[in-house]
Design a protein around this motif. Structure first.
Motif, PDB file in Angstrom:
ATOM      1  N   ASN A 254      -2.314  -8.452 -62.877  1.00 40.79           N
ATOM      2  CA  ASN A 254      -2.532  -7.508 -63.983  1.00 40.79           C
ATOM      3  C   ASN A 254      -4.006  -7.133 -64.097  1.00 40.79           C
ATOM      4  O   ASN A 254      -4.344  -5.981 -64.373  1.00 40.79           O
ATOM      5  N   GLU A 255      -4.864  -8.124 -63.839  1.00 45.34           N
ATOM      6  CA  GLU A 255      -6.320  -7.874 -63.875  1.00 45.34           C
ATOM      7  C   GLU A 255      -6.708  -6.885 -62.762  1.00 45.34           C
ATOM      8  O   GLU A 255      -7.487  -5.956 -62.976  1.00 45.34           O
ATOM      9  N   ILE A 256      -6.129  -7.078 -61.561  1.00 43.33           N
ATOM     10  CA  ILE A 256      -6.413  -6.172 -60.430  1.00 43.33           C
ATOM     11  C   ILE A 256      -5.922  -4.757 -60.764  1.00 43.33           C
ATOM     12  O   ILE A 256      -6.604  -3.779 -60.510  1.00 43.33           O
ATOM     13  N   ARG A 257      -4.724  -4.682 -61.385  1.00 41.57           N
ATOM     14  CA  ARG A 257      -4.176  -3.368 -61.771  1.00 41.57           C
ATOM     15  C   ARG A 257      -5.106  -2.668 -62.763  1.00 41.57           C
ATOM     16  O   ARG A 257      -5.403  -1.485 -62.625  1.00 41.57           O
ATOM     17  N   GLN A 258      -5.578  -3.433 -63.759  1.00 43.22           N
ATOM     18  CA  GLN A 258      -6.444  -2.868 -64.792  1.00 43.22           C
ATOM     19  C   GLN A 258      -7.775  -2.402 -64.224  1.00 43.22           C
ATOM     20  O   GLN A 258      -8.253  -1.309 -64.503  1.00 43.22           O
ATOM     21  N   MET A 259      -8.387  -3.249 -63.403  1.00 45.98           N
ATOM     22  CA  MET A 259      -9.714  -2.947 -62.875  1.00 45.98           C
ATOM     23  C   MET A 259      -9.697  -1.791 -61.882  1.00 45.98           C
ATOM     24  O   MET A 259     -10.633  -1.002 -61.821  1.00 45.98           O
ATOM     25  N   SER A 260      -8.621  -1.712 -61.099  1.00 46.40           N
ATOM     26  CA  SER A 260      -8.580  -0.684 -60.053  1.00 46.40           C
ATOM     27  C   SER A 260      -7.945   0.617 -60.527  1.00 46.40           C
ATOM     28  O   SER A 260      -8.243   1.684 -59.999  1.00 46.40           O
ATOM     29  N   GLY A 261      -7.054   0.519 -61.521  1.00 47.95           N
ATOM     30  CA  GLY A 261      -6.334   1.707 -61.969  1.00 47.95           C
ATOM     31  C   GLY A 261      -5.171   2.059 -61.048  1.00 47.95           C
ATOM     32  O   GLY A 261      -4.525   3.085 -61.206  1.00 47.95           O
ATOM     33  N   ALA A 262      -4.895   1.187 -60.055  1.00 45.65           N
ATOM     34  CA  ALA A 262      -3.798   1.455 -59.106  1.00 45.65           C
ATOM     35  C   ALA A 262      -2.522   0.762 -59.558  1.00 45.65           C
ATOM     36  O   ALA A 262      -2.567  -0.231 -60.286  1.00 45.65           O
ATOM     37  N   GLN A 263      -1.385   1.294 -59.108  1.00 44.34           N
ATOM     38  CA  GLN A 263      -0.104   0.622 -59.333  1.00 44.34           C
ATOM     39  C   GLN A 263       0.115  -0.303 -58.149  1.00 44.34           C
ATOM     40  O   GLN A 263      -0.078   0.098 -56.995  1.00 44.34           O
ATOM     41  N   ILE A 264       0.493  -1.555 -58.431  1.00 46.64           N
ATOM     42  CA  ILE A 264       0.693  -2.526 -57.343  1.00 46.64           C
ATOM     43  C   ILE A 264       2.088  -3.115 -57.470  1.00 46.64           C
ATOM     44  O   ILE A 264       2.440  -3.695 -58.506  1.00 46.64           O
ATOM     45  N   LYS A 265       2.891  -2.949 -56.438  1.00 47.95           N
ATOM     46  CA  LYS A 265       4.260  -3.454 -56.454  1.00 47.95           C
ATOM     47  C   LYS A 265       4.420  -4.487 -55.343  1.00 47.95           C
ATOM     48  O   LYS A 265       4.115  -4.205 -54.181  1.00 47.95           O
ATOM     49  N   ILE A 266       4.879  -5.675 -55.716  1.00 45.49           N
ATOM     50  CA  ILE A 266       5.112  -6.742 -54.730  1.00 45.49           C
ATOM     51  C   ILE A 266       6.616  -6.848 -54.504  1.00 45.49           C
ATOM     52  O   ILE A 266       7.379  -7.073 -55.452  1.00 45.49           O
ATOM     53  N   ALA A 267       7.032  -6.650 -53.259  1.00 45.58           N
ATOM     54  CA  ALA A 267       8.462  -6.691 -52.936  1.00 45.58           C
ATOM     55  C   ALA A 267       9.011  -8.110 -53.088  1.00 45.58           C
ATOM     56  O   ALA A 267       8.270  -9.095 -52.985  1.00 45.58           O
ATOM     57  N   ASN A 268      10.319  -8.200 -53.343  1.00 48.12           N
ATOM     58  CA  ASN A 268      10.967  -9.513 -53.435  1.00 48.12           C
ATOM     59  C   ASN A 268      10.958 -10.189 -52.065  1.00 48.12           C
ATOM     60  O   ASN A 268      10.934  -9.501 -51.039  1.00 48.12           O
ATOM     61  N   PRO A 269      10.975 -11.532 -52.045  1.00 52.43           N
ATOM     62  CA  PRO A 269      10.976 -12.221 -50.742  1.00 52.43           C
ATOM     63  C   PRO A 269      12.208 -11.850 -49.912  1.00 52.43           C
ATOM     64  O   PRO A 269      13.290 -11.682 -50.464  1.00 52.43           O
ATOM     65  N   VAL A 270      11.994 -11.701 -48.625  1.00 52.04           N
ATOM     66  CA  VAL A 270      13.106 -11.391 -47.702  1.00 52.04           C
ATOM     67  C   VAL A 270      13.476 -12.675 -46.976  1.00 52.04           C
ATOM     68  O   VAL A 270      12.603 -13.379 -46.458  1.00 52.04           O
ATOM     69  N   GLU A 271      14.743 -12.983 -46.948  1.00 52.10           N
ATOM     70  CA  GLU A 271      15.208 -14.221 -46.321  1.00 52.10           C
ATOM     71  C   GLU A 271      14.796 -14.272 -44.843  1.00 52.10           C
ATOM     72  O   GLU A 271      14.964 -13.300 -44.108  1.00 52.10           O
ATOM     73  N   GLY A 272      14.186 -15.376 -44.465  1.00 48.53           N
ATOM     74  CA  GLY A 272      13.769 -15.553 -43.072  1.00 48.53           C
ATOM     75  C   GLY A 272      12.390 -15.016 -42.767  1.00 48.53           C
ATOM     76  O   GLY A 272      11.854 -15.218 -41.685  1.00 48.53           O
ATOM     77  N   SER A 273      11.776 -14.296 -43.734  1.00 46.53           N
ATOM     78  CA  SER A 273      10.437 -13.740 -43.502  1.00 46.53           C
ATOM     79  C   SER A 273       9.383 -14.605 -44.170  1.00 46.53           C
ATOM     80  O   SER A 273       9.607 -15.144 -45.257  1.00 46.53           O
ATOM     81  N   THR A 274       8.228 -14.739 -43.517  1.00 49.41           N
ATOM     82  CA  THR A 274       7.135 -15.546 -44.090  1.00 49.41           C
ATOM     83  C   THR A 274       6.136 -14.660 -44.830  1.00 49.41           C
ATOM     84  O   THR A 274       5.114 -15.128 -45.307  1.00 49.41           O
ATOM     85  N   ASP A 275       6.418 -13.353 -44.879  1.00 49.27           N
ATOM     86  CA  ASP A 275       5.488 -12.406 -45.500  1.00 49.27           C
ATOM     87  C   ASP A 275       6.142 -11.620 -46.624  1.00 49.27           C
ATOM     88  O   ASP A 275       7.363 -11.524 -46.701  1.00 49.27           O
ATOM     89  N   ARG A 276       5.299 -11.044 -47.484  1.00 48.37           N
ATOM     90  CA  ARG A 276       5.781 -10.156 -48.556  1.00 48.37           C
ATOM     91  C   ARG A 276       5.087  -8.805 -48.414  1.00 48.37           C
ATOM     92  O   ARG A 276       3.906  -8.734 -48.059  1.00 48.37           O
ATOM     93  N   GLN A 277       5.819  -7.756 -48.732  1.00 47.99           N
ATOM     94  CA  GLN A 277       5.284  -6.387 -48.661  1.00 47.99           C
ATOM     95  C   GLN A 277       4.666  -6.032 -50.013  1.00 47.99           C
ATOM     96  O   GLN A 277       5.284  -6.220 -51.053  1.00 47.99           O
ATOM     97  N   VAL A 278       3.431  -5.537 -49.994  1.00 48.44           N
ATOM     98  CA  VAL A 278       2.751  -5.116 -51.221  1.00 48.44           C
ATOM     99  C   VAL A 278       2.439  -3.630 -51.090  1.00 48.44           C
ATOM    100  O   VAL A 278       1.834  -3.199 -50.108  1.00 48.44           O
ATOM    101  N   THR A 279       2.862  -2.834 -52.070  1.00 43.89           N
ATOM    102  CA  THR A 279       2.600  -1.386 -52.053  1.00 43.89           C
ATOM    103  C   THR A 279       1.603  -1.047 -53.148  1.00 43.89           C
ATOM    104  O   THR A 279       1.806  -1.388 -54.319  1.00 43.89           O
ATOM    105  N   ILE A 280       0.495  -0.402 -52.764  1.00 41.84           N
ATOM    106  CA  ILE A 280      -0.539   0.011 -53.718  1.00 41.84           C
ATOM    107  C   ILE A 280      -0.497   1.535 -53.810  1.00 41.84           C
ATOM    108  O   ILE A 280      -0.577   2.228 -52.796  1.00 41.84           O
ATOM    109  N   THR A 281      -0.372   2.052 -55.028  1.00 42.92           N
ATOM    110  CA  THR A 281      -0.302   3.502 -55.226  1.00 42.92           C
ATOM    111  C   THR A 281      -1.390   3.950 -56.193  1.00 42.92           C
ATOM    112  O   THR A 281      -1.632   3.300 -57.213  1.00 42.92           O
ATOM    113  N   GLY A 282      -2.056   5.058 -55.860  1.00 40.72           N
ATOM    114  CA  GLY A 282      -3.105   5.589 -56.732  1.00 40.72           C
ATOM    115  C   GLY A 282      -4.016   6.517 -55.955  1.00 40.72           C
ATOM    116  O   GLY A 282      -3.681   6.954 -54.851  1.00 40.72           O
TER     117      GLY A 282
END
Length: 297
Positions: A254-282
């Motif tokens: 929330n602090e990163i969202r406030q300071m940057s003014g960008a929308q940040i969406k973190i995808a739900n964990p995908v079974e079998g994957s060790t990574d998460r997808q993060v989408t930054i919009t702005g």
């Protein structure tokens, strides 16, 4: 070739480039350059530090493998020492890991990641270090940053394994095209901004972006302007690092969202994957600042 070969005094001359913040570099240089002088003398490696009027600087280590890793271990120890000092008067419950960034030619990142991410997963599992290869090249270069975090021994082992992969890649297929090295840009003149807290962060973020920064008595001209053209950028972040970015009850994200003014969406964990997808919009500036704030976590 395995890490045993590299430790066994293989007669190879290596060059490792590290990207560091000014404060970290100041600690490595030491008072009147005493600390870096000691590192040069004791390791036998050539240690070169890029010019000082930049928020970020490149430390280049060159020499035989044994000298390089001795110098590298001394740098890691110094960073660990700085964390211990900062924890003395800190109320933080957990100790942050040692974190550093390697700068490598983008042409070699494919071999490091491996098919379907298998090689990077193997390096993470065998060393215990957290490793993230940046999706984008550093500004005005054909190099990418690799962020490594963990305990000193894990980081040293991780960098050895990365070097082995790079040496193998080079021996099998010489690099195609010319590598354009990343050169940190000097910091801009200070910008006045109400409250002043975002100024330095925004300048640092701009060093890593192609977004032009304009000065005016209103602070950032179009810098964090919501009317600027909106785009999206995707990042892949290891599951074990995502908690540091979200924070307790989402406080950090929330602090990163406030300071940057960008929308940040973190995808739900995908079974079998060790990574998460993060989408930054702005706007380009907001995305750039959000990326910077995520990378320094």
């Amino acid at each position: 070739m395995d890490t045993g070969v590299i430790e066994g005094g293989l007669n190879v001359t290596l060059t490792i480039r590290l990207l560091m913040h000014g404060k970290e570099v100041g600690s490595i240089i030491g008072k009147k350059g005493e600390s870096v002088k000691k590192m040069r003398e004791e390791s036998g490696a050539r240690i070169n530090i890029s010019e000082g009027n930049c928020p970020e600087r490149i430390i280049t280590l060159a020499g035989p493998t044994n000298a390089i890793f001795k110098a590298f271990a001394m740098i890691i120890d110094k960073l660990e020492e700085d964390i211990s000092s900062s924890m003395t008067n800190s109320t933080a419950a957990s100790r942050p890991p040692v974190t550093l960034r390697l700068v490598v030619p983008a042409s070699q990142c494919g071999s490091l990641i491996g098919k379907g991410g298998c090689k990077i997963k193997e390096i993470r599992e065998s060393t215990g270090a957290q490793v993230q290869v940046a999706g984008d090249m550093l500004p005005n270069s054909t190099e990418r940053a690799i962020t490594i975090a963990g305990i000193p021994q894990s980081i040293i082992e991780c960098v050895k394994q990365i070097c082995v992969v790079m040496l193998e890649t080079l021996s099998q297929s010489p690099p195609k095209g010319v590598t354009i090295p990343y050169r940190p840009k000097p910091s801009s003149s200070p910008v006045i901004f109400a409250g002043g807290q975002l100024t330095k962060l925004h300048q640092l973020a701009m060093q890593q972006s192609h977004f032009p920064m304009t000065h005016g008595n209103t602070g950032f001209s179009a810098g964090l302007d919501a009317s600027a053209q909106t785009t999206s950028h995707e990042l892949t972040i290891p599951n074990d690092l995502i908690g540091c970015i979200i924070g307790r009850q989402g406080a950090k994200i929330n602090e990163i969202r406030q300071m940057s003014g960008a929308q940040i969406k973190i995808a739900n964990p995908v079974e079998g994957s060790t990574d998460r997808q993060v989408t930054i919009t702005g706007s380009a500036a907001s995305i750039s600042l959000a990326q910077y704030l995520i990378n320094v976590r």
